[in-house]
Design a protein around this motif. Structure first.
Motif, short mmCIF file in Angstrom:
data_model
loop_
_atom_site.label_atom_id
_atom_site.label_comp_id
_atom_site.label_asym_id
_atom_site.label_seq_id
_atom_site.Cartn_x
_atom_site.Cartn_y
_atom_site.Cartn_z
N ARG B 2 40.79 -62.52 40.99
CA ARG B 2 41.07 -61.62 39.65
C ARG B 2 41.98 -60.19 40.07
O ARG B 2 42.38 -59.69 39.38
N SER B 3 40.83 -59.48 41.00
CA SER B 3 41.01 -58.39 40.94
C SER B 3 42.66 -58.52 42.15
O SER B 3 42.74 -56.88 41.66
N ALA B 6 44.74 -58.54 38.63
CA ALA B 6 44.96 -56.90 38.09
C ALA B 6 45.08 -55.67 38.64
O ALA B 6 46.33 -54.95 38.51
N ILE B 7 45.55 -55.86 40.44
CA ILE B 7 46.51 -55.06 40.63
C ILE B 7 47.99 -54.61 40.98
O ILE B 7 48.21 -54.14 40.63
#
Lengths: 331, 427
Positions: B2-3, B6-7
């Motif tokens: 998920r991160s 997001a990045i």
């Protein structure tokens, strides 16, 4: 707080750099005085609303009412009191700041009195009540001003040319006001009071149960927010050569909310970065593509809100940088 | 996972912003370069126009009016300044009908675009934000859409006005009434309680007093009023036989209609705004005949170089036919008074520069104070001290047998006034 710790934290450093950059831009004439006054106004109103919306989570949708109230108080003071107007041309404009303090105080008082019943409302109901306040104040002023002096063109007060003889003085007043607001934002965020506000925005009942005096805190933050908004309205009204209904225009609140949201709600850095991005983007687009600026801007804002609902800074706060959790250092 | 997403998205967003900023900056730079690269013989006129927001309609027409003026001037050999020929160009930004960015944009016009003279934005709300900037940088600013007088009473030295101020709106009709030499004129002044109409009424009262006419009744009604029966009965009881006033379209129509229905015998009716629109006759039919209205400019005014010769003033700019034709050619529509007053402001500004013989603002301002010209828009002359327009007269129109005719001033008239309004008076 010792000085090393101060510089380990990016927020105060950023505030310091921002204040220095604006000063340099003014002294070296990198930008026009009016550009700097306008950008400080727009960043300032976002930061002022941030105290109630960002920290306490109360979206004051009619917040532009305080621009109007203080703008009118300031304009009337200057219009009817020639001493004030003369003072404003002396001491590099610092008297303008003090008259703006007075005008902001009136907004704070109004916010305090209105806040007692209105802050009992939550969410959309609070937002709608503040819109109501905006319209009520606007109609009162529209009815009152022409009666007060038939020489005014409707509700419009045009200040005499001598009140605005030196734009540099307005710049000084705006600069002090602006610095006051962003430093106050940072100090509030770091204080017990600020923690209490953040707790209110997370869960008001839980905060109350844990001993946060929610009613008192909400009232103080609403009044403070109105106070700062009012000061900006006063100085900006002066810079516009006078005041009119436009100060009550809800478009101002929309600008404030958008700037806070695209930056990152609940922080100091967020609205600061958000408002700088928004202002520069808005301004550049307005000058270059006057036909499409709102379409492009709307698209960009939509993209940010869709993909970064916590804002540009909000996203960074979820990251790690050189082994440090950014959440701990970005305020 | 998920991160990482997001990045990626945040990077994308930042990239989009950077790219847009670069493109915007590049275009901006390129445009300013084009502006700067022009040869020395160009006079830059700076202005903000309302391309969006509540003044969009007026702003759009005003911009077109300015562009017609610029084209006419350049087509006719430009401007002669101190023995050298200059072309004229317009530099404008969108102020979005809000005063918020007006000081900033005018500073930009002066400091970055280095314009020589300014035109004011539309409306007095925006003009009050522009005037201090003009004052600060000592640039002459010509107002074309701010009919409020108040800006000119605040001591702004470089602000001048190219249209009739609100206080003079009904003066032409009052003068016309006086010229009838009728000893039995009793005026009722019934107007909308808004900034503009109240200012007009205030000026009308002064004009009535000055002309020695008789004001027997006065009433200010609130915006949105549609029922005037009781007001009309009161005015009738006061013996009034002339009605002046109104405000906007709806109330102007309602006021006239109800005065007609209630059998008010009126020798003359002068209503603001509404009668200048063709809809007025369509709504009222025979009741519209005889009704007069003031207008800054009307399609078909008869100002011409010959008239200028008779008046002993200089003629400048296109003739009315030429103007309307140019406007149609360039934009495909019809000009209205918003366009005409903007055109006139450009003509006035350029003529002031020509008369000054230099681009120095103080010289231009001094020359503007001396200027007395006739244009298709009418005669233009300002008070040398305050900058207020003192020569331009409102034209008066009157509905005569279903046609809108210009009846005043004589220099512009198409027909003579019908007084008393027969269909209202003898029925």
């Amino acid at each position: 707080m010792d000085i090393d710790e101060f510089f380990k934290r990016p927020t105060p450093l950023f505030i310091l750099i921002l204040l220095i950059v604006i000063l340099i831009a003014k002294l070296l004439r990198l930008e026009t005085t009016d550009y700097l006054i306008t950008i400080m106004f727009f960043i300032g109103i976002a930061m002022a609303l941030n105290i109630i919306m960002g920290f306490a989570g109360y979206v004051s949708f009619g917040h532009t009412v305080f621009l109007g109230i203080s703008g009118y108080v300031f304009a009337l003071l200057v219009y009817y009191n020639r001493d004030f107007a003369n003072l404003m041309n002396m001491y590099s404009g610092i008297p303008i700041f003090f008259i703006a303090l007075l005008a902001g105080g009136v907004s704070a008082l109004v916010a305090f009195l209105v806040g007692i019943p209105v802050l009992k409302l939550k969410g959309a109901f609070f937002a709608i009540a503040t819109i109501g306040l905006d319209f009520a104040a606007l109609y009162i002023i529209k009815a009152f001003i022409p009666i007060l002096n038939p020489e005014f063109f409707g509700a419009q007060i045009i200040l005499p040319a001598y009140a605005l003889a030196y734009k540099d003085n307005v710049f000084v007043a705006m600069y002090i006001t602006f610095a006051l607001i962003i430093i106050a934002n940072y100090l509030i965020r770091r204080s017990r009071f600020g923690m209490g506000l953040l707790a209110i925005s997370e869960d008001e009942d839980a905060a109350e149960a844990l001993g946060v005096p929610t009613t008192k805190y909400k009232l103080i933050s609403f009044a403070l927010s109105a106070f700062f908004t009012g000061m900006l309205g006063a100085v900006f009204g002066l810079n516009s050569g006078g005041v009119d209904e436009n100060l009550f225009n809800l478009a101002h609140t929309i600008d404030m909310i958008v700037m806070i949201v695209i930056g990152g709600i609940g922080t100091v850095m967020g609205p600061l970065v958000g408002s700088i991005i928004y202002f520069i983007l808005y301004d550049t687009l307005l000058v270059t593509y006057p036909e499409f600026n709102l379409v492009i801007l709307g698209f960009i804002v939509a993209v940010i809100v869709l993909f970064a609902p916590r804002g540009v800074v909000g996203i960074l706060r979820g990251k790690q940088f050189m082994g440090k959790k950014l959440r701990d250092i970005i305020e | 996972m998920r991160s990482r997403l997001a990045i990626a998205t945040s990077t994308l967003v930042v990239l989009i912003i950077i790219i847009l900023a670069i493109i915007g900056g590049a275009v901006w730079y390129f445009m300013s370069l084009q502006g700067g690269a022009q040869y020395g013989g160009v006079i830059k006129i700076g202005v903000t126009v309302s391309l969006k927001g509540k003044f969009q309609h007026e702003g759009d027409l005003a911009l077109k009016g300015m562009q017609v003026a610029v084209k006419w001037i350049n087509d006719h050999g430009g401007v002669n300044v101190g023995g050298k020929k200059y072309n004229v160009t317009l530099v404008y930004y969108d102020d979005e009908s809000s005063p918020d960015r007006v000081p900033e944009l005018y500073s930009k016009l002066i400091e970055e675009d280095k314009v020589d003279i300014l035109l004011a934005p539309y409306s007095s709300t925006l003009t009050k934000a522009a005037a201090p900037v003009a004052e600060q940088f000592k640039k002459v600013i010509v107002s074309h859409g701010g009919a409020s007088d108040s800006i000119f009473q605040q001591g702004y030295k470089y602000a001048v006005q190219a249209l009739t101020p609100a206080t003079k709106y009904l003066k032409s009709i009052v003068t016309l009434l006086k010229e009838q030499n009728d000893p039995d004129i009793k005026i009722a002044l019934i107007y909308e309680n808004t900034a503009f109409s109240s200012t007009v009424a205030k000026g009308a009262k002064a004009a009535i007093q000055e002309a020695g006419l008789n004001l027997v009744y006065e009433f200010a009604y609130e915006k949105g009023t549609q029922d005037f029966a009781s007001v009309i009965e009161e005015a009738k009881a006061a013996g009034a036989n002339v009605l002046l006033g109104g405000g906007h379209f709806q109330d102007g129509v309602a006021l006239t209609q109800q005065a007609w229905q209630l059998g008010w015998k009126l020798k003359a009716i002068g209503i603001l705004v509404a009668p200048t629109l063709p809809d007025f006759y369509q709504k009222l039919g025979d009741a519209a005949n005889g009704v007069m209205a003031p207008a800054q400019w009307e399609y078909g005014v008869k100002y011409s170089p010959d008239v200028a010769k008779n008046l002993g003033v200089e003629w400048y700019g296109p003739t009315n036919d030429e103007y309307i034709e140019m406007f149609r050619d360039m934009f495909g529509g019809e000009p209205d008074y918003h366009a005409a007053e903007a055109t006139a402001a450009v003509l006035f500004a350029v003529k002031a520069i020509e008369k000054a013989g230099s681009l120095d603002s103080d010289a231009i301002r001094a020359a503007a104070g001396q200027l007395d010209i006739l244009t298709f828009f009418g005669r233009l002359k300002i008070d040398p001290q305050t900058g207020l327009q003192i020569a331009h007269e409102m034209v008066v129109i009157q509905w005569q047998n279903g046609e809108k005719k210009i009846i005043y001033p004589e220099a512009a008239a198409q027909a003579s006034p019908i007084y008393p309004a027969t269909n209202w008076w003898q029925r």
